[in-house]
Design an enzyme around this catalytic site. Structure first.
Site, PDB file in Angstrom:
ATOM      1  N   GLY A 258       8.143  -7.230   5.172  1.00 44.03           N
ATOM      2  CA  GLY A 258       8.867  -7.581   6.599  1.00 44.03           C
ATOM      3  C   GLY A 258       8.536  -9.183   6.373  1.00 44.03           C
ATOM      4  O   GLY A 258       9.024  -9.903   6.778  1.00 44.03           O
ATOM      5  N   GLU A 295       1.729 -11.655  11.864  1.00 41.87           N
ATOM      6  CA  GLU A 295       1.477 -12.632  10.740  1.00 41.87           C
ATOM      7  C   GLU A 295       0.542 -13.730  11.257  1.00 41.87           C
ATOM      8  O   GLU A 295      -0.285 -14.230  10.776  1.00 41.87           O
ATOM      9  CB  GLU A 295       2.801 -13.296  10.191  1.00 41.87           C
ATOM     10  N   HIS A 298      -2.852 -12.708  11.663  1.00 37.28           N
ATOM     11  CA  HIS A 298      -3.778 -12.560  10.294  1.00 37.28           C
ATOM     12  C   HIS A 298      -4.320 -13.894  10.080  1.00 37.28           C
ATOM     13  O   HIS A 298      -5.370 -14.018   9.120  1.00 37.28           O
ATOM     14  CB  HIS A 298      -2.502 -12.544   9.194  1.00 37.28           C
ATOM     15  N   GLU A 317      -5.370  -5.234   7.303  1.00 41.11           N
ATOM     16  CA  GLU A 317      -4.050  -4.764   8.238  1.00 41.11           C
ATOM     17  C   GLU A 317      -4.273  -3.906   9.199  1.00 41.11           C
ATOM     18  O   GLU A 317      -3.605  -4.014  10.007  1.00 41.11           O
ATOM     19  CB  GLU A 317      -3.304  -3.963   6.923  1.00 41.11           C
TER      20      GLU A 317
HETATM   21  N1  PHE Z   1       0.537  -8.626   4.174  1.00 38.17           N
HETATM   22  C1  PHE Z   1       1.768  -8.533   4.657  1.00 38.17           C
HETATM   23  C2  PHE Z   1       1.682  -8.062   6.219  1.00 38.17           C
HETATM   24  O1  PHE Z   1       1.097  -7.070   6.556  1.00 38.17           O
HETATM   25  C3  PHE Z   1       2.690  -7.578   4.020  1.00 38.17           C
HETATM   26  C4  PHE Z   1       3.072  -7.829   2.783  1.00 38.17           C
HETATM   27  C5  PHE Z   1       2.295  -7.319   1.620  1.00 38.17           C
HETATM   28  C6  PHE Z   1       4.034  -8.678   2.285  1.00 38.17           C
HETATM   29  C7  PHE Z   1       2.682  -7.444   0.167  1.00 38.17           C
HETATM   30  C8  PHE Z   1       4.571  -9.175   1.082  1.00 38.17           C
HETATM   31  C9  PHE Z   1       3.619  -8.488   0.109  1.00 38.17           C
HETATM   32  O2  PHE Z   1       2.114  -8.788   6.992  1.00 38.17           O
HETATM   33 ZN    ZN Z   2      -0.231  -7.666   7.669  1.00 38.21          ZN
END
Ligand code: PHE
Ligand code: ZN
Length: 857
Positions: A258, A295, A298, A317
């Site tokens: 995503g 995002e 994060h 996550e």
């Molecule tokens: N870390 C991203 C998210 O959770 C997801 C993701 C993982 C994208 C691996 C690309 C590759 O928003």
């Molecule tokens: Zn994430």
């Protein structure tokens, strides 16, 4: 960390990195087939690691041009996975490693590392893509400051952090915040930006930029608005401010997932950025809002505090999903968001937990880490935090989070660190609670009530089913939010959160009158609740429960019971009580239209197959289809007047707005139209709406109904839609998905086979592949055709995609994880396809891991 026999990586093998990285300087001389990457890395011994170790740098698909240590050329030992130098070759106090590597972004179809999408350069480094860019200790506990120089003719050249210089053909960036390599990003192309700014609570001005391909710049406004609301929300709800002068988002068309939270430079699948009323649905707007927030959040939960190793993935996550769920609930309707989240949790996570791919929220071993970006890590990970907040209360939750940010800022952490801040902030012992991170499987919660002489006795018991590698489980801590309804439907006593900690526990309450107990309000734990209740009692809860989630849940359970009974016995007709309860909800103008739309939506074929299996009966997809069709028809008949009235009255006046209020009206109206169309197979009303629709939400829902009913006008409507939107890739994805997912089972396979030959089926693009092949696999009656042709079609396409894009293939191979649910004939057909895939010697490690785990081998 690699097990030579099975290639598995284990949590118990974790050891600190021998060498820390202080600074990284990267220079990219961009070229489609021969990009040169020069890396200058300052290494220092890690005081936490055993001294005297050599150097190991991960690296894949790299051509090493030169390497030196402190300026003196070296000849490292190079394998296909990386390179090494013995301790004797390394100054013990630290050294500067310099290497030049050459890579081929144009040939990189895996969309992992540095690759090209529509002529633009972009990167994806989580989890282990950085090692496809240069040799590096590519592990999240190695955090370093990055400085990046990009050379190339592109108008826009971006990396993390702040711009520190640019000139003709070059640009330089510096990221002041130490970060792991998985958060590195680079983008270069002739892009256009949509600009805005945000002033933080402490008065700092942050420039906001969304970069897109020329022509898409007028579709960024909603994403920008969602970003500003996210920034404001994180300040208010968590006291977290943004920490750079610039925040950038780039939209790319070719992306495996995503979106990605790279520091200061988020990269998004374009479908989660671009929106306009005529091209995006209400659902798209909602997803954009949620993913932009995710995002952005994060930045603190993931970037400032990251994971020590990939087993701790849920640390960032689960928490970030929980935060984005709360954000969306605040922006929209809390109960409606909760119901939607639970539907998703059951459809994806309970499904995973019940099958061969089940694993704990914190797994203990993996072959390919990319296969662990799962519903269990993300969604169950979020549920665990939601339980924690419920158990400790909102105020202590906030205190624990404050402590987490204070104590661990700048660190790479573990779940133990996370739980410890809660223990320290609340004084609670979380040893038993921690089982939620280590025990896989969805607990069954069984409830019995008994009332006599003014005392209500509630007996709760729990059982956690065996899962692969975990035959035996200990009892968990299950918070059970409980309410008590008096005979007149009012709350007989204040609701409370019971804590079930043993295999069985008895709770008693003084209750002068016999109440109806409302259990697991708000879905207070991710468990399967089993409680025998009469249809009358469920109807009572549908009418009166003051907890909106449980009101919806009562309706859903009654509908599920009815549909499964009808599937088992073709003579049975739809339950009158259910039909009238649903119609009464539909007509209740005091309820949120979005809530009514959800309550009126019958369980999906997929959900019924799962429920049937949970209750011990292997599912027959054709019987489920028949039962569901009959049940829907009965509701349509019983509520014909109400649906006609809703359809007439719930038009949305004025210009399109993606706000929750208008979206809710459209959802209810579309649900009403769905029932109206059940009794109108010519699709007259749906055809009229399709012709008159002024937004994508209505246009697509009308088109879906025409296709579902195979109405005479469906073919022409599909052609009209295609002609109008053929230049718009995101809309054409919808056109593929809709036909694959909604076509009646008798014609679906033939249609998708035809569509696979369509000139627009660009199968190397993950969105397009998922639209058609994934759409078909999500059309259960068609996918599960008794002759196995649906399975074969999907397996053929997975085998075709695997050599070019293992990550997306492996993810989609999960469509076979439910094989055990079905009757023996289908089981054998699915296994045959999986065995055919496993027999391909060149099958990727990613897909092989999934296929073999599903096969149980
Ligand atoms: N870390 C991203 C998210 O959770 C997801 C993701 C993982 C994208 C691996 C690309 C590759 O928003
Ligand atoms: Zn994430």
């Amino acid at each position: 960390m690699r097990d030579a026999m099975h290639g598995a990586v284990r949590l118990t093998d974790y050891a600190p990195a021998p060498w820390n990285v202080e600074t990284v300087e990267l220079t990219f001389a961009l070229d489609p087939h021969a990009t040169r990457v020069t890396a200058r890395i300052r290494f220092r011994p890690n005081p936490a690691a055993a001294p005297g170790q050599g150097l190991w740098l991960d690296g894949e698909h790299l051509e090493l041009v030169s390497a030196s240590i402190d300026g003196a050329p070296v000849q490292p030992d190079v394998t296909t996975e990386g390179l090494s130098l013995p301790a004797a070759a390394l100054p013990a106090e630290g050294f500067t490693w310099e290497a030049v590597t050459e890579i081929d972004p144009a040939e990189n179809t895996s969309l992992d590392g540095l690759y090209m999408s529509n002529g633009m350069y972009c990167t994806q480094c989580e989890a282990q893509g950085f090692r496809k860019i240069t040799y590096y200790p590519d592990r999240p506990d190695v955090m370093a400051r990055f400085r990046v120089r990009i050379e190339g003719p592109q108008r826009v050249k971006l990396s993390n952090g702040n711009p520190v210089g640019a000139g003709e053909g070059w640009a330089e960036w510096e990221d002041p915040w130490p970060k792991p390599s998985y958060l590195f990003a680079l983008v270069a192309g002739d892009l256009i930006s949509h600009d805005d700014s945000f002033t933080t609570a402490s008065g700092r001005e942050v420039a906001l930029k969304i970069y897109v391909r020329p022509g898409d710049e007028d579709r960024c406004a909603y994403a920008m608005d969602a970003l500003k609301r996210s920034m404001e929300w994180d300040e208010r709800a968590y006291g977290r401010e943004y920490d750079l002068d610039l925040f950038m988002i780039v939209a790319v068309d070719d992306f495996n997932m995503g979106a990605m939270e790279n520091k200061g430079l988020n990269i998004f699948n374009s479908k989660y950025v671009l929106a306009s009323p005529d091209t995006a649905t209400d659902r798209d707007y909602e997803l954009i809002e949620g993913i932009i927030a995710h995002e952005y959040f994060h930045n603190w939960t993931g970037n400032r505090i990251t994971c020590r190793d990939w087993f701790q993935l849920c640390l960032k996550e689960g928490l970030t999903v929980f935060r984005d769920q709360c954000f969306s609930a605040d922006q929209r309707s809390e109960p409606v968001k909760r119901i939607a989240d639970v539907l998703m949790l059951r459809a994806r996570q309970f499904r995973e937990d019940a099958g061969p791919l089940a694993h704990p929220v914190r797994p203990t071993e993996y072959v390919e880490i990319n296969n662990f970006y799962t519903a269990t890590v993300y969604e169950k990970g979020a549920e665990v935090i939601r339980m924690l907040r419920l158990l400790v209360g909102d105020a202590l939750y906030r205190q624990a989070l404050d402590l987490y940010f204070e104590r661990h800022d700048g660190q790479a952490c573990t779940i133990e660190d996370w739980l410890k801040v809660f223990e320290d902030a609340t004084g609670r012992d979380l040893a038993q609670f921690a089982l939620w991170y280590s025990q896989a499987g969805t607990p069954r919660l069984r409830a019995r009530t008994d009332w006599a002489e003014g005392v209500l006795t509630l007996t709760l018991s729990q059982e956690v089913p065996p899962t692969p590698g975990q035959p035996q489980k200990a009892p968990m801590v299950i918070p059970v939010a409980t309410g008590f309804l008096a005979p007149d439907g009012s709350d007989a006593a204040p609701a409370q959160v019971l804590e079930l900690t043993q295999a069985e526990q008895v709770f008693t309450f003084e209750m002068p009158e016999q109440p109806v107990v409302s259990l697991l309000r708000g879905f207070s734990a991710p468990v399967i609740l089993e409680m025998a209740r009469s249809p009358q009692e469920r109807a009572f809860l549908i009418a009166h429960d003051s907890d909106p989630f449980n009101r919806w849940e009562a309706a859903r359970t009654l509908a599920t019971d009815t549909a499964l009974a009808m599937a088992a016995d073709p003579e049975l007709s739809a339950d009158e009580g259910l039909v009238s309860a649903l119609v009464a909800l539909a007509a209740d103008g005091s309820l949120d239209p979005a809530f009514r739309a959800l309550a009126l939506t019958l369980p999906s074929r997929e959900a019924l197959a799962q429920e049937s299996y949970q209750r011990g009966t292997q599912a027959d997809p054709d019987a489920i289809e028949r039962a569901l069709t009959e049940l829907a028809t009965a509701v349509a008949q019983g509520g014909a007047d109400v649906f006609a009235d809703l359809y007439a009255r719930y038009e949305t006046p004025g210009a399109y707005s993606p706000e929750a209020g208008d979206a809710a009206r459209r959802a209810l109206r579309a649900t009403a139209l769905g029932y109206i169309t059940r009794l109108d197979p010519r699709g007259i009303a749906a055809g009229t709406l399709f012709g008159a629709a002024t937004n994508m939400t209505e246009s697509l829902s009308a088109l879906g109904l025409l296709v579902r009913e195979d109405a005479p006008s469906a073919t022409a409507a599909l052609a009209t839609f295609y002609d109008r939107w053929q230049a718009d890739r995101l809309v054409i994805d919808k056109w593929f998905t809709l036909q694959a997912m909604t076509s009646p089972s008798g014609v679906a396979l033939e249609r998708v086979q035809q569509l696979a030959g369509h000139g627009d089926f660009e199968w190397k693009n993950p969105n397009r592949f998922r639209a058609l092949i994934g759409g078909f696999a999500a059309n259960p009656t068609a996918f599960h055709r008794a002759d196995g042709a649906g399975y074969r079609f999907v397996a053929d396409w997975l085998l075709k995609l695997d050599p070019i894009n293992p990550q997306t293939t492996a993810r989609m191979a999960g469509c076979f994880e439910t094989w055990a649910r079905y009757e023996p004939g289908r089981q054998a057909l699915i296994r045959a396809e999986l065995e055919r895939m496993a027999a391909v010697p060149t099958l990727s490690k990613n897909t092989r891991e999934i296929v073999e785990r599903i096969l149980g081998s």
